[in-house]
Design a protein around this motif. Structure first.
Motif, short mmCIF file in Angstrom:
data_model
loop_
_atom_site.label_atom_id
_atom_site.label_comp_id
_atom_site.label_asym_id
_atom_site.label_seq_id
_atom_site.Cartn_x
_atom_site.Cartn_y
_atom_site.Cartn_z
N LYS A 259 34.22 44.64 36.75
CA LYS A 259 33.21 43.60 36.61
C LYS A 259 33.53 42.67 35.44
O LYS A 259 33.36 41.45 35.54
CB LYS A 259 31.83 44.23 36.42
N ARG B 17 36.31 40.44 36.49
CA ARG B 17 35.81 39.42 37.41
C ARG B 17 35.08 38.31 36.66
O ARG B 17 35.20 37.13 36.99
CB ARG B 17 34.88 40.09 38.43
N ARG B 18 34.30 38.68 35.64
CA ARG B 18 33.54 37.68 34.90
C ARG B 18 34.41 36.64 34.22
O ARG B 18 33.99 35.50 34.00
CB ARG B 18 32.63 38.36 33.87
N ARG C 236 40.41 38.17 40.14
CA ARG C 236 40.03 38.38 41.54
C ARG C 236 40.75 39.54 42.21
O ARG C 236 40.33 40.00 43.26
CB ARG C 236 40.27 37.09 42.35
N SER C 237 41.86 40.03 41.62
CA SER C 237 42.58 41.14 42.25
C SER C 237 43.37 41.91 41.20
O SER C 237 43.75 41.37 40.17
CB SER C 237 43.52 40.63 43.36
N SER D 100 36.04 48.22 45.15
CA SER D 100 36.38 46.85 45.53
C SER D 100 35.17 46.12 46.09
O SER D 100 34.89 44.96 45.73
CB SER D 100 37.53 46.87 46.55
N THR E 107 32.46 45.36 43.26
CA THR E 107 32.81 44.41 42.20
C THR E 107 33.35 43.08 42.71
O THR E 107 33.43 42.12 41.95
CB THR E 107 33.88 45.03 41.27
N VAL F 8 36.41 42.60 43.56
CA VAL F 8 37.81 42.49 43.13
C VAL F 8 38.70 43.17 44.16
O VAL F 8 38.47 44.33 44.51
CB VAL F 8 38.02 43.13 41.74
#
Length: 312
Positions: A46, A49-50, A54-55, A75, A78, A80
């Motif tokens: 998380k 991601r913030r 993205r991966s 996955s 989140t 991602v």
């Protein structure tokens, strides 16, 4: 296609990619620092991601606590994308009992099974093969695992990602995988090159056609990390910007951002802008988004001919 834990996706769907990291990892070499908390893994993703991630390509191989069955829900929860690994690390990361069992089996067949059918009973398929060299050389274990990885590559097309001990031994790895075992160089990802700031060696590895992963900025004890931007610039100036990958390689609980370490977010919060000053934002964007798709993308059905779900 990229083989994610939720199914095959287009390379462009990776987005900003941490090309070498770990959510779960256990080793007798790292007592008390195991990555085995689903809660911590969720919060780390998380946080990544913030800041725009993205991966994540997970390089944790067979027998090191991958917890593959948890990866699909992580996955989904989140947002991602995750890619899992098969393969085998250096012998010091395993019990002799496990190594004896693996020697009695067909190691290449195990890798192929985890790439095409799933890891254990999880149903989660790996998207790459992770193996490891030694310090300035390849011992019998490394040659055994790399030969098996080459066999699995020829059966599936899967890329082979290589842990280089302190960044050394890249040319020996290429001699074995690409010379003796006929693996195309562009199917090989050489990891940890930043730990040996040898530009001549980097250029020789790049000239082979292999991908070069400069990873480990979460490892504050690696004094060579401050040289990584200069290494990236030198390789880009030599025309190898399309071969570069960037990863965090978080291997201990203490290094996770949720425990006060730099963790996965550090790659985008601090390393990305520093690299932008060295090589320009356009190339950094390519390194984080385009190059991983090329390095880990595979025509998975080329030889197997079996239909697999494709996610969009």
């Amino acid at each position: 296609m990229i083989r994610s834990v939720l199914g095959d996706i287009a390379p462009a769907d990776l987005g900003v990619c941490d090309a070498h990291d770990h959510l779960f990892l256990r080793s007798p070499r790292l007592p008390g620092q195991e990555l085995d908390s689903p809660v911590a893994a969720t919060e780390e993703l998380k946080a990544f991601r913030r800041v725009g991630g993205r991966s994540v390509v997970q390089w944790t191989p067979h027998g090191m606590g991958r917890r593959a069955g948890l990866l699909p829900e992580l996955s989904r929860a989140t947002g991602v994308r995750l890619v899992a690994a098969t393969g085998l690390h250096q012998s010091v990361h395993y019990s002799q009992q496990l190594l004896d069992r693996l020697h009695a089996d067909d190691l290449a067949a195990l890798f192929v099974r985890e790439l095409t059918e799933g890891i254990g009973e999880s149903g989660v398929r790996a998207g790459l093969i992770k193996v490891a060299g030694g310090f300035h050389g390849l011992d019998a274990h490394a040659r055994w695992t790399m030969t098996a990885a080459a066999e699995a590559h020829h059966a599936t097309g899967a890329p082979i990602a290589v842990h280089l001990e302190l960044g050394t031994g890249a040319l020996d790895v290429l001699d074995l995988l690409c010379g003796d075992c006929d693996v195309p160089p562009h199917r090989v990802v050489l990891g940890h090159l930043n730990r040996s700031p040898d530009l001549t060696g980097h250029l020789q590895a790049a000239e082979s056609g292999a991908y070069l992963a400069l990873d480990g900025p979460s490892r504050s004890h690696h004094a060579t990390d401050w040289r990584m931007p200069d290494a990236m610039r030198s390789l880009a100036d030599a025309g190898f910007g399309d071969r570069l990958l960037l990863g965090g390689d978080t291997t201990t609980a203490g290094a996770q951002s949720v425990h006060g370490g730099p963790g996965m977010p550090h790659l985008l919060r601090r390393v990305r802008p520093r690299l932008g000053l060295a090589v320009g934002e356009e190339l950094v964007e390519q390194i984080l988004t385009v190059n991983p798709g090329r390095a880990f993308g595979v025509d998975w059905d080329r030889d197997l001919g079996s239909p697999h779900p494709v996610l969009h």
